[in-house]
Enzyme design. Structure first.
Site, PDB file in Angstrom:
ATOM      1  N   TYR A   1       0.553   4.710   0.541  1.00 19.22           N
ATOM      2  CA  TYR A   1      -0.213   5.846   1.053  1.00 19.22           C
ATOM      3  C   TYR A   1       0.706   6.856   1.760  1.00 19.22           C
ATOM      4  O   TYR A   1       0.972   7.932   1.263  1.00 19.22           O
ATOM      5  CB  TYR A   1      -1.292   5.368   2.032  1.00 19.22           C
ATOM      6  CG  TYR A   1      -2.607   4.972   1.409  1.00 19.22           C
ATOM      7  CD1 TYR A   1      -2.720   4.641   0.063  1.00 19.22           C
ATOM      8  CD2 TYR A   1      -3.759   4.902   2.169  1.00 19.22           C
ATOM      9  CE1 TYR A   1      -3.928   4.261  -0.496  1.00 19.22           C
ATOM     10  CE2 TYR A   1      -4.981   4.530   1.627  1.00 19.22           C
ATOM     11  CZ  TYR A   1      -5.057   4.208   0.290  1.00 19.22           C
ATOM     12  OH  TYR A   1      -6.268   3.838  -0.257  1.00 19.22           O
ATOM     13  N   SER A   2       1.162   6.508   2.962  1.00 19.04           N
ATOM     14  CA  SER A   2       1.907   7.452   3.801  1.00 19.04           C
ATOM     15  C   SER A   2       3.210   7.900   3.150  1.00 19.04           C
ATOM     16  O   SER A   2       3.834   7.149   2.394  1.00 19.04           O
ATOM     17  CB  SER A   2       2.215   6.821   5.166  1.00 19.04           C
ATOM     18  OG  SER A   2       1.028   6.569   5.878  1.00 19.04           O
TER      19      SER A   2
ATOM     20  N   GLU B   1     -10.466  -1.827   5.712  1.00 13.00           N
ATOM     21  CA  GLU B   1      -9.343  -2.240   6.560  1.00 13.00           C
ATOM     22  C   GLU B   1      -9.798  -2.726   7.922  1.00 13.00           C
ATOM     23  O   GLU B   1      -9.105  -3.481   8.583  1.00 13.00           O
ATOM     24  CB  GLU B   1      -8.374  -1.071   6.724  1.00 13.00           C
ATOM     25  CG  GLU B   1      -7.056  -1.431   7.369  1.00 13.00           C
ATOM     26  CD  GLU B   1      -6.077  -0.285   7.349  1.00 13.00           C
ATOM     27  OE1 GLU B   1      -4.869  -0.538   7.559  1.00 13.00           O
ATOM     28  OE2 GLU B   1      -6.486   0.864   7.137  1.00 13.00           O
TER      29      GLU B   1
ATOM     30  N   GLN C   1       0.828  -1.205   0.000  1.00 15.65           N
ATOM     31  CA  GLN C   1       0.000   0.000   0.000  1.00 15.65           C
ATOM     32  C   GLN C   1       0.862   1.254   0.000  1.00 15.65           C
ATOM     33  O   GLN C   1       1.619   1.489   0.940  1.00 15.65           O
ATOM     34  CB  GLN C   1      -0.913  -0.020   1.233  1.00 15.65           C
ATOM     35  CG  GLN C   1      -1.735   1.241   1.440  1.00 15.65           C
ATOM     36  CD  GLN C   1      -2.682   1.111   2.606  1.00 15.65           C
ATOM     37  OE1 GLN C   1      -3.668   0.384   2.543  1.00 15.65           O
ATOM     38  NE2 GLN C   1      -2.400   1.812   3.691  1.00 15.65           N
TER      39      GLN C   1
ATOM     40  N   SER D   1       4.275  -1.549   4.318  1.00 12.21           N
ATOM     41  CA  SER D   1       4.376  -2.931   4.781  1.00 12.21           C
ATOM     42  C   SER D   1       4.576  -3.894   3.615  1.00 12.21           C
ATOM     43  O   SER D   1       3.867  -3.823   2.606  1.00 12.21           O
ATOM     44  CB  SER D   1       3.106  -3.316   5.553  1.00 12.21           C
ATOM     45  OG  SER D   1       2.916  -2.479   6.662  1.00 12.21           O
TER      46      SER D   1
END
Length: 383
Positions: free
Chosen positions: A117-118, A235, A115, A151
């Site tokens: 995102y951050s 999630e 993912q 992750s």
């Protein structure tokens, strides 16, 4: 909703338990394990309406599978992000072509996802992301920027990336949700981040003109924020109940340790242990209420606040009941050789991040305040 388990559910649970008992103890590596799960039909249990899953399973049967998996000796899932985050997002927002291309390999355990995102300057506040995706005349995108705390990026074949496709756009506007292949040497660099626990499950991912195909934008260009928020809702699904099985096992271990060390004789410690047990029961009831269709828009944020603080307090309690031994290494430790953390030390160190990742406590509290309680928005620039 009546969330009791029927005879059919219990038969499904028994089948899952038997299969895991027969296969979960001898796993050569996590990628091979994902393929085994796919071949046996255990991936994509909740996708029945899409036509791309494996077995057809009711919501209660999905819960039964997740709980039995958590109780088994099976390794942590490498395919969790693809199965439980990307797949429901594609089912809800993807085109027919996107579903046909990406769902079958996830269901088979053949393609793993991470993912994007951050970012270093945009953690829980995703609206502040700076990663850009520039569309070329041939319709492909060039993705440039950095993602962090990604992750399993070191194992992933693909990454879904939230990027800014409209130059000069700010905050929630001008974002798009792109599917980016990770096998692009020279254009994507994965840098493992060593954690306090000594492991490196998280990574920094650097995109330097990485390519994404035009037809791999989910929801359409500029609609990334809506798609991204939809994904975050998925999630907090069935996996929350499985997570609580792991929490219960950790709590039981802390209780046993408290009895063994004599810490349970302290009334303050006993009170804290009972509180942990009672709060865990409340979390389960809240999770069941949410899965039952409570319709509460703040439910995901409430759940995150509940379990993050609870797990962090459990880590602190694990150290307390151990006493001075909690800070020491094994008896044969020497300064010249590092040692592995024991279960309680790992719990304490890893849980320090629980109130940050997946949306910090501050962000979750703000969501509840503004979107559920209707309180005034916090002034821009407020500390």
């Amino acid at each position: 909703m009546d969330f009791g388990f029927t005879e059919e559910d219990e038969a499904f649970r028994a089948e899952a338990r038997a299969w895991l008992a027969a296969h979960a103890r001898d796993v050569p590596d996590r990628r091979t394990w994902e393929r085994s799960l796919g071949q046996a039909g255990w991936i994509g249990l909740g996708w029945s309406e899409s036509g791309y899953g494996n077995r057809t399973a009711t919501l209660t049967q999905q819960v039964a599978w997740a709980e039995e998996y958590a109780r088994s000796p099976a390794p942590p899932r490498s395919g969790h992000i693809g199965e439980n985050l990307l797949a429901p997002t594609l089912i809800a927002h993807g085109t027919g072509e996107q579903k046909a291309r990406f769902l079958p390999p996830v269901a088979a355990g053949e393609e793993l996802w991470c993912q994007g995102y951050s970012e270093p300057d945009a953690g829980s506040d995703l609206a502040g992301i700076r990663t850009t995706a520039v569309r070329d005349p041939d319709g492909t995108y060039r993705v440039t920027g950095r993602k962090i705390w990604t992750s399993l990026a070191h194992e992933a074949d693909w990454c879904f990336v939230l990027a800014r496709t409209e130059p000069g756009s700010r905050r929630h506007r001008g974002l798009s949700f792109l599917l980016v292949p990770m096998d692009q040497p020279g254009r994507i660099e994965v840098r493992p981040i060593r954690q306090a626990t000594g492991t490196s499950d998280f990574n920094e991912v650097c995109f330097d003109g990485a390519r994404a195909r035009g037809e791999h934008v989910v929801g359409g260009e500029g609609d990334g924020w809506r798609v991204a928020m939809s994904l975050l809702g998925f999630e907090r699904g069935v996996s929350t109940l499985a997570q609580q099985i792991g929490f219960a096992q950790e709590l039981a271990d802390v209780v046993r340790t408290a009895v063994r060390t004599g810490a349970a004789g302290d009334p303050v410690v006993r009170d804290r242990l009972v509180r942990q047990w009672a709060e865990l029961r409340a979390m389960r009831w809240n999770a069941l209420r949410t899965l039952g269709g409570s319709g509460d828009p703040g439910a995901p944020s409430v759940a995150k606040l509940l379990w993050a603080g609870w797990h962090q307090r459990l880590g602190e309690l694990a150290m307390l009941v151990r006493g001075a031994a909690a800070s020491a290494g094994p008896a044969d430790w020497s300064p010249s050789a590092p040692y592995e953390l024991d279960a309680h030390q790992h719990l304490f160190l890893f849980s320090r991040a629980d109130t940050i990742y997946g949306g910090s406590d501050q962000i979750q509290s703000t969501i509840i305040a503004e979107r559920v309680l209707g309180l005034p928005r916090e002034p821009k620039g407020a500390v």
